[in-house]
Design a protein around this motif. Structure first.
Motif, PDB file in Angstrom:
ATOM      1  N   MET A 217      60.663 -20.903  -2.637  1.00  0.00           N
ATOM      2  CA  MET A 217      60.976 -21.532  -3.921  1.00  0.00           C
ATOM      3  C   MET A 217      61.331 -23.000  -3.726  1.00  0.00           C
ATOM      4  SD  MET A 217      63.104 -18.667  -6.088  1.00  0.00           S
ATOM      5  CE  MET A 217      63.059 -19.697  -7.555  1.00  0.00           C
ATOM      6  N   SER A 218      62.012 -23.296  -2.622  1.00  0.00           N
ATOM      7  CA  SER A 218      62.327 -24.688  -2.304  1.00  0.00           C
ATOM      8  C   SER A 218      62.617 -24.804  -0.820  1.00  0.00           C
ATOM      9  CB  SER A 218      63.532 -25.189  -3.112  1.00  0.00           C
ATOM     10  OG  SER A 218      64.724 -24.539  -2.701  1.00  0.00           O
ATOM     11  N   VAL A 219      62.379 -26.000  -0.299  1.00  0.00           N
ATOM     12  CA  VAL A 219      62.655 -26.316   1.104  1.00  0.00           C
ATOM     13  C   VAL A 219      63.334 -27.676   1.142  1.00  0.00           C
ATOM     14  CG1 VAL A 219      61.682 -26.768   3.388  1.00  0.00           C
ATOM     15  CG2 VAL A 219      60.648 -25.019   1.920  1.00  0.00           C
ATOM     16  N   THR A 220      64.470 -27.760   1.802  1.00  0.00           N
ATOM     17  CA  THR A 220      65.160 -29.042   1.941  1.00  0.00           C
ATOM     18  C   THR A 220      65.564 -29.254   3.394  1.00  0.00           C
ATOM     19  OG1 THR A 220      67.307 -28.043   1.394  1.00  0.00           O
ATOM     20  CG2 THR A 220      66.063 -29.038  -0.415  1.00  0.00           C
ATOM     21  N   VAL A 221      65.726 -30.513   3.743  1.00  0.00           N
ATOM     22  CA  VAL A 221      66.184 -30.899   5.078  1.00  0.00           C
ATOM     23  C   VAL A 221      67.456 -31.712   4.903  1.00  0.00           C
ATOM     24  CG1 VAL A 221      65.600 -32.083   7.232  1.00  0.00           C
ATOM     25  CG2 VAL A 221      63.793 -31.016   5.871  1.00  0.00           C
ATOM     26  N   THR A 222      68.420 -31.515   5.788  1.00  0.00           N
ATOM     27  CA  THR A 222      69.653 -32.291   5.702  1.00  0.00           C
ATOM     28  C   THR A 222      70.245 -32.490   7.085  1.00  0.00           C
ATOM     29  OG1 THR A 222      71.844 -32.416   4.657  1.00  0.00           O
ATOM     30  CG2 THR A 222      71.110 -30.254   5.376  1.00  0.00           C
ATOM     31  N   SER A 223      71.022 -33.542   7.214  1.00  0.00           N
ATOM     32  CA  SER A 223      71.795 -33.762   8.431  1.00  0.00           C
ATOM     33  C   SER A 223      73.243 -33.405   8.133  1.00  0.00           C
ATOM     34  CB  SER A 223      71.701 -35.230   8.877  1.00  0.00           C
ATOM     35  OG  SER A 223      72.239 -36.082   7.869  1.00  0.00           O
ATOM     36  N   THR A 224      74.058 -33.288   9.164  1.00  0.00           N
ATOM     37  CA  THR A 224      75.472 -32.995   8.973  1.00  0.00           C
ATOM     38  C   THR A 224      76.103 -34.049   8.065  1.00  0.00           C
ATOM     39  OG1 THR A 224      75.556 -32.071  11.208  1.00  0.00           O
ATOM     40  CG2 THR A 224      77.660 -32.582  10.152  1.00  0.00           C
ATOM     41  N   MET A 225      76.695 -33.608   6.953  1.00  0.00           N
ATOM     42  CA  MET A 225      77.346 -34.491   5.980  1.00  0.00           C
ATOM     43  C   MET A 225      76.362 -35.462   5.325  1.00  0.00           C
ATOM     44  SD  MET A 225      80.853 -35.284   8.128  1.00  0.00           S
ATOM     45  CE  MET A 225      81.570 -36.293   6.831  1.00  0.00           C
ATOM     46  N   GLY A 226      75.072 -35.169   5.419  1.00  0.00           N
ATOM     47  CA  GLY A 226      74.064 -36.030   4.808  1.00  0.00           C
ATOM     48  C   GLY A 226      73.519 -35.415   3.532  1.00  0.00           C
ATOM     49  N   PRO A 227      72.677 -36.150   2.793  1.00  0.00           N
ATOM     50  CA  PRO A 227      72.111 -35.636   1.545  1.00  0.00           C
ATOM     51  C   PRO A 227      71.016 -34.610   1.809  1.00  0.00           C
ATOM     52  CG  PRO A 227      71.134 -37.743   2.060  1.00  0.00           C
ATOM     53  CD  PRO A 227      72.211 -37.516   3.093  1.00  0.00           C
ATOM     54  N   SER A 228      70.777 -33.745   0.828  1.00  0.00           N
ATOM     55  CA  SER A 228      69.664 -32.801   0.914  1.00  0.00           C
ATOM     56  C   SER A 228      68.388 -33.521   0.496  1.00  0.00           C
ATOM     57  CB  SER A 228      69.913 -31.598   0.000  1.00  0.00           C
ATOM     58  OG  SER A 228      71.001 -30.834   0.465  1.00  0.00           O
ATOM     59  N   ILE A 229      67.371 -33.424   1.315  1.00  0.00           N
ATOM     60  CA  ILE A 229      66.113 -34.121   1.066  1.00  0.00           C
ATOM     61  C   ILE A 229      65.037 -33.076   0.816  1.00  0.00           C
ATOM     62  CG2 ILE A 229      64.424 -35.705   2.046  1.00  0.00           C
ATOM     63  CD1 ILE A 229      66.790 -36.813   3.752  1.00  0.00           C
ATOM     64  N   ALA A 230      64.465 -33.100  -0.382  1.00  0.00           N
ATOM     65  CA  ALA A 230      63.526 -32.066  -0.807  1.00  0.00           C
ATOM     66  C   ALA A 230      62.150 -32.266  -0.181  1.00  0.00           C
ATOM     67  CB  ALA A 230      63.417 -32.057  -2.326  1.00  0.00           C
ATOM     68  N   VAL A 231      61.579 -31.160   0.271  1.00  0.00           N
ATOM     69  CA  VAL A 231      60.222 -31.164   0.820  1.00  0.00           C
ATOM     70  C   VAL A 231      59.262 -30.704  -0.271  1.00  0.00           C
ATOM     71  CG1 VAL A 231      58.680 -30.139   2.543  1.00  0.00           C
ATOM     72  CG2 VAL A 231      61.056 -30.684   3.145  1.00  0.00           C
ATOM     73  N   SER A 232      58.182 -31.423  -0.450  1.00  0.00           N
ATOM     74  CA  SER A 232      57.167 -31.029  -1.422  1.00  0.00           C
ATOM     75  C   SER A 232      56.468 -29.766  -0.937  1.00  0.00           C
ATOM     76  CB  SER A 232      56.144 -32.157  -1.603  1.00  0.00           C
ATOM     77  OG  SER A 232      55.028 -31.700  -2.342  1.00  0.00           O
ATOM     78  N   LEU A 233      56.534 -28.710  -1.738  1.00  0.00           N
ATOM     79  CA  LEU A 233      55.886 -27.461  -1.336  1.00  0.00           C
ATOM     80  C   LEU A 233      54.372 -27.616  -1.274  1.00  0.00           C
ATOM     81  CD1 LEU A 233      57.980 -24.824  -3.337  1.00  0.00           C
ATOM     82  CD2 LEU A 233      58.265 -25.578  -0.975  1.00  0.00           C
ATOM     83  N   ASP A 234      53.826 -28.513  -2.086  1.00  0.00           N
ATOM     84  CA  ASP A 234      52.380 -28.744  -2.071  1.00  0.00           C
ATOM     85  C   ASP A 234      51.915 -29.357  -0.754  1.00  0.00           C
ATOM     86  OD1 ASP A 234      52.095 -27.743  -4.627  1.00  0.00           O
ATOM     87  OD2 ASP A 234      52.318 -29.702  -5.585  1.00  0.00           O
ATOM     88  N   SER A 235      52.846 -29.984  -0.031  1.00  0.00           N
ATOM     89  CA  SER A 235      52.471 -30.618   1.236  1.00  0.00           C
ATOM     90  C   SER A 235      52.453 -29.628   2.392  1.00  0.00           C
ATOM     91  CB  SER A 235      53.446 -31.755   1.569  1.00  0.00           C
ATOM     92  OG  SER A 235      54.725 -31.239   1.934  1.00  0.00           O
ATOM     93  N   LEU A 236      52.970 -28.423   2.149  1.00  0.00           N
ATOM     94  CA  LEU A 236      53.023 -27.414   3.209  1.00  0.00           C
ATOM     95  C   LEU A 236      51.715 -26.640   3.236  1.00  0.00           C
ATOM     96  CD1 LEU A 236      56.642 -26.056   2.624  1.00  0.00           C
ATOM     97  CD2 LEU A 236      55.898 -27.790   4.260  1.00  0.00           C
ATOM     98  N   LYS A 237      51.084 -26.622   4.351  1.00  0.00           N
ATOM     99  CA  LYS A 237      49.800 -25.930   4.487  1.00  0.00           C
ATOM    100  C   LYS A 237      50.011 -24.541   5.066  1.00  0.00           C
ATOM    101  CE  LYS A 237      47.753 -29.667   3.113  1.00  0.00           C
ATOM    102  NZ  LYS A 237      47.171 -29.748   1.770  1.00  0.00           N
TER     103      LYS A 237
END
Length: 237
Positions: A217-237
């Motif tokens: 439904m969603s994928v995000t990347v984050t660092s410790t104490m950093g913001p959540s950065i959304a990954v475009s699902l359309d970019s995932l093959k």
């Protein structure tokens, strides 16, 4: 009575004004270039989706802690059909991270002698415990102790096996257990902010390979104490 009421209102007004002035001073306080750069990056991250590679690179940019921040991948999954409350509803298994996690994990293969030592001392000095199916009935005396620490061997986690030596090598090479939480989320560390982006991307792709596209439904990347950065699902093959 009226004077007392008026005094109370005046006091509240003064307190509100003092608070507002303090907020204004804080807003007008000059910030460092580092702070302003991070603020802009956070605001942009909240409004944009990125490819997996871009999101990981952005998470490294926003990792501003004084220590080597962890980089994490967060997945939100679609519901899985099954009876509510049963184990089958929850995604559970193992990831094989090709670049490991940068730390050595103490993996032990349990035997009868170790079981007696643990039962006597209560010490659990390892990260992962493996056991053969034949040994499982003998783990009863330490099952509660291992269970409370999340280290009880489990067939669904692959830690009960006829080939514990092989599994031990896999875990030491980067195999990690996962299980979604009640909110259908999986949180998995994929490395450190000091790592090269390619190594982080390799681990992230290994995690995502465990799920079909329609389960995400969603994928995000984050660092410790950093913001959540959304990954475009359309970019995932």
């Amino acid at each position: 009575m009226a004077d007392a009421k008026t005094t109370s209102v005046d006091r509240q007004s003064k307190q509100a004004l003092t608070k507002k002035l303090a907020e204004t001073r804080q807003e007008n306080k000059p910030h460092s270039q580092r702070y302003l750069k991070l603020r802009d990056a956070v605001e942009q991250a909240a409004q944009t989706t990125y490819s997996l590679e871009e999101a990981i690179a952005k998470s490294k940019e926003t990792a501003t802690t004084k220590f080597d921040s962890s980089i994490e991948l967060h997945l939100h999954l679609t519901p899985k059909k099954g009876k509510k409350g049963t184990e089958d509803e929850y995604a559970r298994g193992v990831f094989h991270l090709p670049n490991g996690l940068g730390k050595t994990r103490n993996v032990v293969i349990l035997n009868e002698e170790m079981i007696e030592e643990i039962a006597k001392s209560g010490a659990v000095n390892f990260d992962v415990a493996l056991a053969t199916p034949a040994l499982m009935p003998k783990l009863g005396k330490i099952a509660k102790l291992l269970g409370t620490k999340g280290k009880m061997p489990n067939p669904k986690a692959g830690t009960v096996t006829d080939n514990p030596e092989v599994v031990k090598q896999e875990i030491e090479a980067g195999r990690v257990e996962y299980r979604q939480d009640a909110g259908r989320n999986i949180h998995q560390m994929i490395g450190k902010s000091s790592w090269e982006t390619d190594k982080l991307v390799g681990n992230a792709k290994a995690v995502l390979a465990s799920f079909t596209r329609n389960r995400l439904m969603s994928v995000t990347v984050t660092s410790t104490m950093g913001p959540s950065i959304a990954v475009s699902l359309d970019s995932l093959k």
